[in-house]
Design a protein around this motif. Structure first.
Motif, PDB file in Angstrom:
ATOM      1  N   ASN A 197       4.019   5.755  -5.172  1.00 21.24           N
ATOM      2  CA  ASN A 197       4.118   5.700  -6.891  1.00 21.24           C
ATOM      3  C   ASN A 197       3.026   6.902  -7.360  1.00 21.24           C
ATOM      4  O   ASN A 197       3.217   7.597  -8.133  1.00 21.24           O
ATOM      5  N   HIS A 198       1.953   7.028  -6.505  1.00 20.89           N
ATOM      6  CA  HIS A 198       0.909   7.985  -6.713  1.00 20.89           C
ATOM      7  C   HIS A 198       1.324   9.380  -6.677  1.00 20.89           C
ATOM      8  O   HIS A 198       1.047  10.260  -7.620  1.00 20.89           O
ATOM      9  N   ASN A 218       3.494  10.317  -9.540  1.00 22.18           N
ATOM     10  CA  ASN A 218       2.902  10.501 -10.735  1.00 22.18           C
ATOM     11  C   ASN A 218       2.288  12.087 -10.481  1.00 22.18           C
ATOM     12  O   ASN A 218       1.929  12.794 -11.453  1.00 22.18           O
ATOM     13  N   GLN A 219       1.814  12.466  -9.341  1.00 22.15           N
ATOM     14  CA  GLN A 219       1.261  13.612  -9.078  1.00 22.15           C
ATOM     15  C   GLN A 219       2.353  14.888  -9.458  1.00 22.15           C
ATOM     16  O   GLN A 219       2.006  15.666  -9.833  1.00 22.15           O
ATOM     17  N   THR A 270       0.811  -1.241   0.054  1.00 22.15           N
ATOM     18  CA  THR A 270       0.079   0.072  -0.088  1.00 22.15           C
ATOM     19  C   THR A 270       0.810   1.096   0.088  1.00 22.15           C
ATOM     20  O   THR A 270       0.555   2.067  -0.606  1.00 22.15           O
ATOM     21  N   TYR A 323       6.254  12.653  -0.412  1.00 20.53           N
ATOM     22  CA  TYR A 323       7.051  11.602  -1.008  1.00 20.53           C
ATOM     23  C   TYR A 323       7.885  11.178  -0.214  1.00 20.53           C
ATOM     24  O   TYR A 323       8.253  10.002  -0.006  1.00 20.53           O
ATOM     25  N   TRP A 340       2.294   1.837  -3.364  1.00 24.51           N
ATOM     26  CA  TRP A 340       1.276   2.182  -4.258  1.00 24.51           C
ATOM     27  C   TRP A 340       1.078   4.058  -4.110  1.00 24.51           C
ATOM     28  O   TRP A 340       0.992   4.635  -4.788  1.00 24.51           O
ATOM     29  N   ASP A 341       1.146   4.183  -2.704  1.00 24.72           N
ATOM     30  CA  ASP A 341       1.017   5.704  -2.379  1.00 24.72           C
ATOM     31  C   ASP A 341       2.173   6.546  -2.670  1.00 24.72           C
ATOM     32  O   ASP A 341       1.908   7.524  -3.600  1.00 24.72           O
TER      33      ASP A 341
END
Length: 173
Positions: free
Chosen positions: A46-47, A50-51, A40, A119, A43-44
């Protein structure tokens, strides 16, 4: 008298068997849940990356394609896959952070700072979650070294769990 001894022996063996099965399941679930927490957080992270890339491109700054390629994420990744994803995120994150740092408009942007801080915090969260996972994986691995627990784990398809190491992941650069 012999019958009582046999019954007590059967109860003792049955109790030990039930205890072993219960503890095996508990330790396995605990390690699996800790690995899920790592998934999790990856994934966070990575998100958020991307932002950050999206915000940079909104400002008209081009981000190299190799930093925008999708990272292969999955739920239930083993520790080796998790370390690979962590390493990819570290490399891309460093490149994106250098882009942000080299542009005064980006480095002064409040939303960009907020995302950058998130991040970095996620890196620390991943390190803590990795430590918890390693403790639980070690407890599970130690338990299945016992003969009955090892036999039962093998019958249920539960093998030893690998360890998550950020040093190994970062050294793979």
């Amino acid at each position: 008298m012999a019958g009582v001894i046999v019954i007590l022996l059967i109860l003792l063996i049955g109790g030990f068997y039930i205890y072993t099965v219960g503890k095996l399941g508990k330790l396995h679930d605990s390690a699996r849940n800790a690995a899920g927490e790592l998934d999790t957080l990856l994934w966070d992270r990575n998100h958020v990356l991307n932002q950050l890339i999206g915000k940079i491109e909104e400002k008209g700054i081009q981000v190299p394609e190799e930093h925008k390629e999708p990272i292969a994420l999955a739920l239930g990744m083993n520790s080796t896959m998790q370390m690979t994803v962590f390493t990819q995120l570290m490399r891309r994150g460093e490149a994106v952070q250098s882009i942000i740092g080299s542009d005064e408009g980006l480095s002064d942007d409040a939303e960009m700072k907020k995302l950058s801080d998130r991040y970095v915090r996620l890196r620390d969260d991943i390190a803590e979650a990795g430590s918890r996972y390693n403790q639980r994986a070690n407890a599970f691995n130690s338990f299945i070294r016992m003969p009955l627990a090892g036999f039962l784990a093998a019958r249920k398809g539960m093998g030893t769990r690998g360890f998550f190491s950020i040093q190994i992941a970062e050294a793979a650069k």
